[in-house]
Design a protein around this motif. Structure first.
Motif, short mmCIF file in Angstrom:
data_model
loop_
_atom_site.label_atom_id
_atom_site.label_comp_id
_atom_site.label_asym_id
_atom_site.label_seq_id
_atom_site.Cartn_x
_atom_site.Cartn_y
_atom_site.Cartn_z
N GLY A 1 -6.23 8.15 -3.08
CA GLY A 1 -6.91 9.16 -2.26
C GLY A 1 -8.21 8.62 -1.68
N ASN B 1 -3.31 6.76 4.65
CA ASN B 1 -2.86 8.09 4.25
C ASN B 1 -3.59 9.22 4.95
N ARG C 1 -8.24 9.21 1.91
CA ARG C 1 -8.82 8.32 2.90
C ARG C 1 -7.85 7.19 3.18
N ASP C 2 -8.05 6.55 4.33
CA ASP C 2 -7.21 5.40 4.67
C ASP C 2 -7.65 4.19 3.88
N THR C 3 -6.69 3.30 3.62
CA THR C 3 -7.09 2.05 2.96
C THR C 3 -7.81 1.15 3.96
N ASP C 4 -7.53 1.37 5.24
CA ASP C 4 -8.09 0.49 6.26
C ASP C 4 -8.95 1.24 7.27
N GLY D 1 -8.67 5.66 -0.89
CA GLY D 1 -8.41 4.52 -0.02
C GLY D 1 -8.30 3.19 -0.75
N GLY E 1 -0.21 2.95 3.73
CA GLY E 1 -1.50 3.12 3.06
C GLY E 1 -2.56 3.80 3.90
N ARG F 1 0.84 -1.19 0.00
CA ARG F 1 0.00 0.00 0.00
C ARG F 1 0.88 1.25 0.00
N PRO F 2 0.75 2.07 -1.03
CA PRO F 2 1.64 3.23 -1.12
C PRO F 2 1.29 4.30 -0.07
#
Lengths: 326, 188
Positions: free
Chosen positions: A193, B165, B54-57, A195, B163, A119-120
């Motif tokens: 952005g 972010n 947004r966050d990936t998680d 997610g 990720g 995940r970047p």
């Protein structure tokens, strides 16, 4: 008649050659700015990395083209009696091989990152004292690249058409592939952005496929050239009808009963042989010299033609349509 | 949709996120001044500036008004861990940072490598271990921008799960606003 004369481009093509050179310089300048813009905002995004590599690789064709434009029209000499027109082919062989290899490497890299689920991380960037999400800066940089690439591709096409310049055409094609993949990178960044981490790897994979495709298309074309493929139309694999036109022109001469033509491309120009079965052999030498002159005028690209009188044309002497069997 | 299931208190957190709007305006101003003649881009940014990234998680959503899972390794003076207490510069930063989103930090003590491995497995949200930006873990976890430089030139960072972010942006903003430019802390 003499061997080793210098080819002169018609005035219109000469002008377009200057324009091609100018466009190549402009390309180099603009691609430098886009490469800097992407590098500054690079971050940890795989899509940005591939877009950057594509930007850098995009500088190779203009360099090659500039070198070729400078070298190709040197006068033939004892060592290179056919002149230097194949400089373009040699240069493009190197370029396209590099492109294809770089593309494969980037494709491997991005697919592995997708498979590993990497995940970047894209954090902040300071712009005029404001801490903004670095993704926005990447999108701005990429939009700039898209604009530049779009314009460059559009500007080069007509010049490539007039010059019948496959190198320039391929370059324009690369600009097009470039801005499209930068568009993909924008989508990738926006997906991050929102997610969706896989957007980055997916965009990167898409861009690398584009790079591989660029390399493959160029490689195929240049190998054809080095294999003495018959002239093909610009931007495709269709055969040029020039051999037929030359044959028709020769057979229209009253003293010719039959003609056969074999041509090959040397970069921007064309060389080949015309076999002629004469009806009457009176003044044959003068007629042949006259025929060379007339046939050379059929197309501006023709650089050197050998006209050879024969008593008959046997079946199988001249090549059949290539690929037609397939 | 899924996001709301994960964070039922989403709405309340949005009310507390009014400071976010100011930040977004700042973002836009920076964007607009930073680019020459790109009205489309300005619109694009306007359309989506808030709420991204947004966050990936969904770490930030989970932490808002909830729990921020922190790993802390003993590394004075940055982090001091004793049987009962956690202290030092980095725990102080994290506590203040957590307070801004109404989160309560829970501390997991351990060795740096153990905590970073847990962070990579997403069992933690953030790790404070006196890390520097040349950490070999870079790439497996997300390192923040350096917020302090020690006397031996080490640029100090916190580590987050890769990720995440939204949380990363929040932490980096906090570090930039509250920690950047402060005097260097003693040698490691």
């Amino acid at each position: 008649m003499r061997l080793g004369h210098r080819f002169t481009f018609p005035a219109r093509q000469q002008r377009e050659r200057h324009r091609a050179a100018r466009l190549s310089w402009v390309s180099l300048g603009l691609l430098t700015t886009t490469a800097i813009a992407v590098y500054v905002t690079l971050g940890e995004s795989e899509a940005m990395k591939t877009a950057w590599v594509e930007d850098l690789l995009g500088m190779v064709p203009p360099i090659v083209l500039l070198a070729a434009l400078k070298i190709e029209n040197r006068a033939p000499n004892q060592r290179f009696p056919y002149g230097y027109f194949r400089t373009v082919s040699v240069a493009f062989l190197i370029t396209s091989a590099v492109l294809a290899l770089a593309g494969v490497w980037l494709l491997y890299d991005s697919v592995m990152k997708l498979l590993h689920g990497e995940r970047p991380p894209v954090g902040t960037m300071s712009v005029f004292g404001h801490m903004i999400w670095a993704g926005w800066a990447m999108v701005v940089a990429l939009l700039y690249c898209v604009g530049i690439g779009y314009w460059l591709g559009r500007a080069k096409r007509p010049v490539a058409d007039t010059l019948n310049d496959k190198a320039l055409y391929a370059d324009a094609d690369m600009n097009k592939a470039g801005w499209m993949s930068e568009g993909a990178a924008i989508a990738g960044i926006l997906l991050i952005g929102y997610g969706h981490w896989w957007g980055d790897g997916l965009a990167a994979a898409f861009i690398s496929v584009n790079i591989v495709r660029d390399g493959w298309v160029n490689l195929r074309q240049v190998i054809g050239d080095l294999m003495d493929e018959t002239p093909t139309r610009i931007g495709g694999q269709e055969l040029d009808d020039l051999p037929e036109r030359l044959k028709a022109c020769a057979e229209a001469m009253p003293w010719v009963s039959q003609a056969a033509v074999r041509l090959r491309e040397h970069g921007h120009v064309i060389a080949g042989e015309v076999l002629i079965v004469p009806r009457e052999e009176q003044d044959l030498v003068a007629r042949i010299e006259h025929a060379v002159e007339a046939l050379t005028k059929v197309d501006w690209r023709i650089y050197t033609l050998t006209v050879m009188p024969v008593s008959e044309l046997k079946d199988g002497v001249m090549p059949k349509q290539p690929w037609s069997a397939a | 949709m899924r996001r709301q299931a994960v964070a039922p208190d989403h709405r309340t957190t949005h009310a507390s996120a009014d400071s976010c709007d100011g930040r977004c305006t700042g973002q836009l101003v920076a964007l607009v001044t930073g680019m020459h003649r790109s009205p489309i881009l300005a619109l694009l940014a306007l359309a989506s500036a808030c709420g991204l990234p947004r966050d990936t998680d969904g770490s930030l959503d989970r932490a808002r008004g909830g729990v921020l899972r922190v790993g802390v390794a003993d590394h004075p003076p940055w982090d001091s861990v004793t049987a009962g207490t956690v202290s030092g510069l980095e725990p102080r930063i994290i506590e203040a940072l957590a307070a801004t989103i109404g989160a309560t930090p829970t501390w997991r003590r351990g060795a740096e490598s153990e905590l970073l491995a847990a962070l990579e497995r997403r069992e933690l949200d953030i790790v404070a271990a006196g890390l520097t930006d040349d950490s070999p873990w870079n790439g497996r976890v997300a390192l923040t921008k350096p917020y302090r430089t020690d006397q031996s030139g080490g640029a100090h960072v916190l580590a987050l799960a890769a990720g995440e972010n939204a949380l990363l942006v929040l932490v980096e903003r906090y570090l930039h606003d509250h920690e950047a430019g402060k005097p260097v802390v003693g040698a490691r």
